[in-house]
Design an enzyme around this catalytic site. Structure first.
Site, PDB file in Angstrom:
ATOM      1  N   GLY A  25       0.833  -1.193   0.000  1.00 34.77           N
ATOM      2  CA  GLY A  25       0.000   0.000   0.000  1.00 34.77           C
ATOM      3  C   GLY A  25       0.869   1.245   0.000  1.00 34.77           C
ATOM      4  N   GLN A  83       2.977  10.056   1.356  1.00 32.44           N
ATOM      5  CA  GLN A  83       4.284   9.384   1.303  1.00 32.44           C
ATOM      6  C   GLN A  83       5.079   9.763   0.063  1.00 32.44           C
ATOM      7  OE1 GLN A  83       2.390   5.363   2.196  1.00 32.44           O
ATOM      8  NE2 GLN A  83       4.333   5.174   3.263  1.00 32.44           N
ATOM      9  N   CYS A  90       6.050   0.029   7.340  1.00 30.37           N
ATOM     10  CA  CYS A  90       5.656   1.188   6.535  1.00 30.37           C
ATOM     11  C   CYS A  90       6.826   1.558   5.637  1.00 30.37           C
ATOM     12  CB  CYS A  90       5.302   2.341   7.468  1.00 30.37           C
ATOM     13  SG  CYS A  90       4.775   3.818   6.600  1.00 30.37           S
ATOM     14  N   LEU A  91       6.544   1.817   4.369  1.00 37.91           N
ATOM     15  CA  LEU A  91       7.625   2.171   3.438  1.00 37.91           C
ATOM     16  C   LEU A  91       8.318   3.464   3.864  1.00 37.91           C
ATOM     17  CD1 LEU A  91       5.938   1.315   0.013  1.00 37.91           C
ATOM     18  CD2 LEU A  91       7.695   0.002   1.225  1.00 37.91           C
ATOM     19  N   HIS A 122      -4.323   1.177   7.558  1.00 35.35           N
ATOM     20  CA  HIS A 122      -2.982   1.770   7.671  1.00 35.35           C
ATOM     21  C   HIS A 122      -2.847   2.959   6.702  1.00 35.35           C
ATOM     22  CE1 HIS A 122       1.581   1.386   8.014  1.00 35.35           C
ATOM     23  NE2 HIS A 122       1.431   2.123   6.934  1.00 35.35           N
ATOM     24  N   GLU A 123      -3.267   2.745   5.450  1.00 32.54           N
ATOM     25  CA  GLU A 123      -3.140   3.808   4.445  1.00 32.54           C
ATOM     26  C   GLU A 123      -4.073   4.971   4.746  1.00 32.54           C
ATOM     27  OE1 GLU A 123      -0.599   3.591   2.730  1.00 32.54           O
ATOM     28  OE2 GLU A 123      -0.257   1.455   3.080  1.00 32.54           O
ATOM     29  N   HIS A 137      -2.648   7.423   7.109  1.00 28.14           N
ATOM     30  CA  HIS A 137      -1.665   8.338   6.514  1.00 28.14           C
ATOM     31  C   HIS A 137      -2.328   9.638   6.042  1.00 28.14           C
ATOM     32  CE1 HIS A 137       2.268   6.440   6.340  1.00 28.14           C
ATOM     33  NE2 HIS A 137       1.767   5.297   5.878  1.00 28.14           N
TER      34      HIS A 137
HETATM   35 ZN   LIG Z   1       2.692   3.460   5.899  1.00 27.46          ZN
END
Ligand SMILES: [Zn+2]
Length: 187
Positions: free
Chosen positions: A45, A50, A92-93, A134-135, A138
């Site tokens: 995701g 991000q 998380c990226l 999660h997304e 953000h």
């Molecule tokens: Zn994340």
């Protein structure tokens, strides 16, 4: 186009994103680039903040082996949280190398616009529901770290510090607040 991913503690990751007013060519391109960026990382995701884009938009691909699980969510709202709370490991990226178990509801209902601007409503459960939550966080400047019990978070302090100091560098293009000048906001 693969976009650089903002790494913790980039201040943009803490901002609340603006609604997408209209699905323009720019938004279409952003979604396509985000899908490419997510697959390249690889991740399951990716949310607009991000990649430093101020938009309530995220993409998911819960099965990295199966591109047909890719989905774009624009102006999403979680309209119901159901079922039992589940503890499941997340990463998380934007926070490379840091993993922790987060407690979240197992089932959600989501209302969102697709890339054609059509409103959709759907129920998700299990891993896809996890990724979406999660997304979604953000878009409000919330990171999975914020959902950890204090003690657990304290145990991660060293790992987080390594990311903060730029000692942990992911294998994908990134923007780090201390390592490079901050790029301009897209969209
Ligand atoms: Zn994340």
């Amino acid at each position: 186009m693969i976009l650089p991913i903002a790494l913790y503690p980039h201040p943009f990751l803490r901002r609340r994103m603006q609604p997408v007013e209209k699905i323009t060519d720019e938004i279409q391109a952003l979604a396509e680039n985000m899908i490419e960026t997510m697959r390249n990382a690889p991740g399951v995701g990716l949310a607009a903040p991000q990649v430093l884009a101020d938009a309530r938009l995220f993409v998911i691909q819960p099965d990295t082996e199966d591109p047909s699980t890719t989905q774009v969510f624009i102006n999403p709202e979680i309209i119901a949280r159901e079922g039992k709370m589940e503890l499941y490991e997340e990463g998380c990226l934007s926070i490379p190398g840091v993993l922790a178990k987060v407690r979240r509801p197992w089932v959600i209902r989501v209302r969102f616009q697709d890339l054609k601007g059509q409103w959709q409503e759907a129920r998700f459960e299990g891993f896809p529901a996890r990724v979406i939550q999660h997304e979604f966080d953000h878009l409000d400047g919330v990171l999975f770290l914020d959902r950890l019990p204090q003690l657990r978070r304290r145990l991660l302090r060293k790992d987080l510090q390594a990311v903060e100091e730029g000692k942990i560098r992911p294998g994908y293009p990134f923007v780090h607040p201390r390592l490079r000048p901050q790029p301009q906001t897209i969209g």
